[in-house]
Scaffold this motif. Sequence first.
Motif: not given
Length: 187
Positions: A94-109
């Motif tokens: 989980t992430v907080d403090w104005n943050t979102r989590l990406v679990t997929g391909d980093a380069v694509t995102e």
Amino acid sequence: MRKLTFAMNTSLDGYVAAPGDDLGWSVPSDELFQWWSDRVGATDLALYGRRVWEGMSSHWPTADKQPDAAPAAIEYARRWRDMPKVVFSSTPTTVDWNTRLVTGDAVTEITRLKAEDGGPMDIVGATLAAAAMRAGLIDEYVLVTHPVLVGGGTPFFTALDSWVNLSLVETRPFPDGLLLTRYETRR
């Protein structure tokens, strides 16, 4: 298109962390700390790898609430919490403090985020930056070189398949023999 910068402290022999993730050699002077704080204040979006995120999120969300918090730390903590952040991790968390989590391909995102309208982005964490570096996504490299040889650990740069030509755009000395160098990628 947004500009993507990889900026970190590094030892003279090119490591962002010594063996065992030791960062004791990279404690900033007041002037350097203020420079990093101003950089956070000017960053529109920060992209974090999991390990750096865990370290930052374990301290900065409440650093300004500590009874001995210096004004500079209070300012940095506020800026850090307010800055939009993306954490890239394949480990569900989980992430907080104005943050979102990406679990997929980093380069694509990261490619998608660069194509959006918006201000500058910083990539934080050598492993995440390595993927962006190999994909040719980094527009600027900022090294704050500390006069210490740590002999191993986590390198600032990754192995590449081809050269990346750079142009030096800034140098700046800091107390205690530290040197900031800023390079833009020549395309």
